[in-house]
Scaffold this active site. Structure first.
Site, PDB file in Angstrom:
ATOM      1  N   HIS A 283       0.814  -1.221   0.000  1.00 13.19           N
ATOM      2  CA  HIS A 283       0.000   0.000   0.000  1.00 13.19           C
ATOM      3  C   HIS A 283       0.849   1.274   0.000  1.00 13.19           C
ATOM      4  O   HIS A 283       1.874   1.366   0.658  1.00 13.19           O
ATOM      5  CB  HIS A 283      -1.057   0.005   1.104  1.00 13.19           C
ATOM      6  CG  HIS A 283      -0.534   0.072   2.508  1.00 13.19           C
ATOM      7  ND1 HIS A 283      -0.266   1.263   3.143  1.00 13.19           N
ATOM      8  CD2 HIS A 283      -0.255  -0.889   3.419  1.00 13.19           C
ATOM      9  CE1 HIS A 283       0.146   1.014   4.374  1.00 13.19           C
ATOM     10  NE2 HIS A 283       0.182  -0.277   4.572  1.00 13.19           N
ATOM     11  N   ASP A 295       6.164   1.211   6.712  1.00 16.83           N
ATOM     12  CA  ASP A 295       4.732   0.950   6.497  1.00 16.83           C
ATOM     13  C   ASP A 295       4.166   2.015   5.596  1.00 16.83           C
ATOM     14  O   ASP A 295       3.768   3.063   6.057  1.00 16.83           O
ATOM     15  CB  ASP A 295       4.011   0.906   7.841  1.00 16.83           C
ATOM     16  CG  ASP A 295       2.577   0.447   7.704  1.00 16.83           C
ATOM     17  OD1 ASP A 295       2.220  -0.071   6.632  1.00 16.83           O
ATOM     18  OD2 ASP A 295       1.802   0.595   8.671  1.00 16.83           O
ATOM     19  N   GLU A 329      -4.971   1.721   2.712  1.00 21.35           N
ATOM     20  CA  GLU A 329      -5.004   0.555   3.591  1.00 21.35           C
ATOM     21  C   GLU A 329      -5.215   0.962   5.035  1.00 21.35           C
ATOM     22  O   GLU A 329      -5.994   0.345   5.773  1.00 21.35           O
ATOM     23  CB  GLU A 329      -3.695  -0.235   3.465  1.00 21.35           C
ATOM     24  CG  GLU A 329      -3.717  -1.597   4.162  1.00 21.35           C
ATOM     25  CD  GLU A 329      -3.318  -1.535   5.633  1.00 21.35           C
ATOM     26  OE1 GLU A 329      -3.626  -2.494   6.353  1.00 21.35           O
ATOM     27  OE2 GLU A 329      -2.719  -0.534   6.073  1.00 21.35           O
ATOM     28  N   GLU A 330      -4.527   2.019   5.456  1.00 23.59           N
ATOM     29  CA  GLU A 330      -4.576   2.389   6.872  1.00 23.59           C
ATOM     30  C   GLU A 330      -5.980   2.772   7.319  1.00 23.59           C
ATOM     31  O   GLU A 330      -6.320   2.642   8.484  1.00 23.59           O
ATOM     32  CB  GLU A 330      -3.596   3.536   7.164  1.00 23.59           C
ATOM     33  CG  GLU A 330      -2.134   3.225   6.846  1.00 23.59           C
ATOM     34  CD  GLU A 330      -1.535   2.121   7.714  1.00 23.59           C
ATOM     35  OE1 GLU A 330      -2.261   1.551   8.555  1.00 23.59           O
ATOM     36  OE2 GLU A 330      -0.342   1.819   7.532  1.00 23.59           O
ATOM     37  N   ASP A 356       3.395  -6.147   3.408  1.00 27.51           N
ATOM     38  CA  ASP A 356       2.988  -5.036   4.280  1.00 27.51           C
ATOM     39  C   ASP A 356       3.439  -5.299   5.713  1.00 27.51           C
ATOM     40  O   ASP A 356       2.657  -5.250   6.649  1.00 27.51           O
ATOM     41  CB  ASP A 356       1.458  -4.852   4.208  1.00 27.51           C
ATOM     42  CG  ASP A 356       0.985  -3.652   5.013  1.00 27.51           C
ATOM     43  OD1 ASP A 356       1.828  -2.797   5.356  1.00 27.51           O
ATOM     44  OD2 ASP A 356      -0.219  -3.570   5.308  1.00 27.51           O
ATOM     45  N   HIS A 428       3.757   3.080  12.595  1.00 24.08           N
ATOM     46  CA  HIS A 428       2.761   4.149  12.807  1.00 24.08           C
ATOM     47  C   HIS A 428       3.259   5.279  13.711  1.00 24.08           C
ATOM     48  O   HIS A 428       2.451   6.034  14.245  1.00 24.08           O
ATOM     49  CB  HIS A 428       1.451   3.585  13.395  1.00 24.08           C
ATOM     50  CG  HIS A 428       0.715   2.678  12.450  1.00 24.08           C
ATOM     51  ND1 HIS A 428      -0.531   2.156  12.744  1.00 24.08           N
ATOM     52  CD2 HIS A 428       1.039   2.185  11.232  1.00 24.08           C
ATOM     53  CE1 HIS A 428      -0.941   1.386  11.753  1.00 24.08           C
ATOM     54  NE2 HIS A 428       0.003   1.379  10.815  1.00 24.08           N
TER      55      HIS A 428
END
Ligand SMILES: [Zn+2]
Length: 472
Positions: A283, A295, A329-330, A356, A428
């Site tokens: 992603h 990520d 995606e998130e 991912d 994140h």
């Protein structure tokens, strides 16, 4: 940052080998799969394109929150970059979704010991009133203790859950802890809470909060929700053990309806069975605190880098190979959006996989159900063994959130398992930046994905049928 040049001799040898097999008789095609896969693997270990892709994405674009102008720029850049990389067709498509935009995020202990707390709003959270919320906390060291609290018992309070997520190699503790962030705000609201804080779903001890989306349930009031850094969650535990704690929380996120996100796909047209597709994805969107390197810029670099190596092959592999860089995606939008737009193609997607989980080395792969004893898997295992990758005993049932909706439509998946011991230290957070990616480890991934994608595209196996047979 600069890396040494590609080994010229090896590149020449690689091209010579391709020319040799390009004109081999059809009967020898199977025999030629293993050496070409091995050479793709070895070329992957010296790859520079993928690392440069990641460097440019994280530098020129940076953070790529879904449905924002930055994410749109990333999609335009990715389309242009893939077009220049030798793919047969490159395509960018949009889908509608709301854009959630982070605002100010401030928290502090008011009593008994005034001090700042490090928090970050959960993705999708509503704002506090403009003056913020000041209230006593109700702290739960276990999420199950919050769930056991009776209705009304949290009235007027800020619920705080400080359950810690354990560090494990395959990252499965994240899924186990996910309800704390996903469902916690609604569960707290059902019991009367006016705001919610959870210990970050992270394994570090740094003073950084980990972002991540939450999902409000329709039968509960929507309350502001944020994640605490690990040391701040510890601090609240110690304070709460001594008596009442009052905190102040200010969050000013907003949501723009009618925004859009983008998915970019690039295709190599199959030389013998172009209607059958092997899909490899990652992603393109990221959280906004860092620059989305692990990520999932790394995943983008891995699948695009692997396909870029295969794009140098003539003739093309038998089946078509499609790289898909998903847009949101998130925020949970891209997988369903892709399945909605491409669901009719699902019967023609022979195999799918998503990268991912950062940029650390792959240590195992999971075969599609029912395929473990096939020549395809044997060749793949033999090709990946020199990379330190073994065939796991369990079959691949999932391989990334963006392709989960395709898997539900019957698309078989294959999965690579990476070392995730420190993934959730950075995941994140503001620390998810380019310097965290080791070029050699990234290349090990590109090497493995190139070999896997090539062999899958060359394979005659009907993975769907094998999976169905394995169920009986
Ligand atoms: Zn991700």
């Amino acid at each position: 940052m600069k890396r040494t040049g590609r080994d010229r001799l090896s590149a020449v040898g690689f091209i010579a080998l391709l020319l040799l097999f390009a004109h081999a008789p059809v009967a020898r095609a199977q025999d030629s799969d293993a050496p070409i896969a091995a050479h793709l693997r070895d070329a992957g270990l010296k790859d520079e394109w993928g690392y440069r892709f990641l460097e440019t994405l994280t530098t020129l674009i940076g953070p790529r929150l879904a449905a924002t102008p930055a994410e749109a720029r990333a999609a335009i850049w990715a389309e242009k970059t893939l077009k220049e990389a030798g793919f047969d067709a490159v395509h960018r498509e949009s889908f509608a979704m709301p854009a959630w935009l982070r605002g100010r995020e401030e928290a502090a202990v008011i009593a008994p010991a005034p001090q700042r707390l490090v928090v970050t709003a959960l993705g999708g959270s509503v704002a506090t009133p403009p003056q913020g919320i000041t209230a006593e906390i109700a702290l739960f060291r276990l999420y199950s203790n919050l769930l056991a609290a009776p209705p009304g018992s949290l009235a007027g309070k800020i619920a705080v859950v400080t359950q810690r997520m354990p560090r494990v190699m395959d990252g499965s503790s994240y899924g186990a802890a996910n309800p704390i962030r996903r469902r916690g705000p609604s569960e707290a609201a059902k019991r009367g809470a006016i705001a919610y804080l959870n210990r970050s779903l992270g394994t570090d001890n740094h003073r950084l909060a980990h972002a991540g989306a939450t999902n409000y349930e329709s039968d509960a009031p929507r309350i502001p929700a944020a994640a605490l850094s690990n040391p701040d969650a510890d601090q609240l535990e110690r304070l709460a053990a001594r008596g009442k704690v009052r905190i102040h929380l200010l969050l000013t996120p907003r949501t723009e309806e009618n925004a859009q996100s983008w998915t970019v796909s690039a295709e190599l047209k199959g030389s013998e069975r172009p209607d059958e597709t092997v899909l490899i994805g990652a992603h393109l969107d990221s959280w906004d605190l860092g620059t989305g390197a692990i990520d999932d810029g790394a995943g983008d670099a891995i699948v695009a880098g692997a396909a870029h190596l295969i794009a140098q092959l003539k003739p093309r592999p038998k089946r078509s190979l499609r790289v898909v860089l998903f847009g949101a995606e998130e925020m949970d939008y891209s997988g369903p959006a892709y399945a909605k737009a491409h669901g009719d193609e699902a019967p023609h997607i022979a195999l799918a996989a998503e990268s991912d989980f950062g940029a650390r080395k792959i240590y195992a792969f999971l075969a599609p159900p029912g395929s473990a004893k096939t020549a395809f898997i044997k060749t793949l295992a033999d090709t990946l063994t020199p990379l330190g990758i073994f065939l796991a005993r369990e079959p691949a049932l999932r391989s990334g959130d963006d392709i989960a909706p395709l898997a539900k439509l019957g698309v078989p998946v294959i999965a690579m398992r990476q070392n995730g011991l420190d993934y959730f230290d950075i995941h994140h957070t503001a620390d998810d930046t380019f310097d965290k990616v080791d070029p050699q480890e990234l290349d090990q991934n590109i090497a493995a994905w190139a070999a896997m994608a090539y062999l899958a595209a060359q394979s005659d196996l009907d993975f769907r049928r094998l999976a169905a047979d394995a169920q009986h």
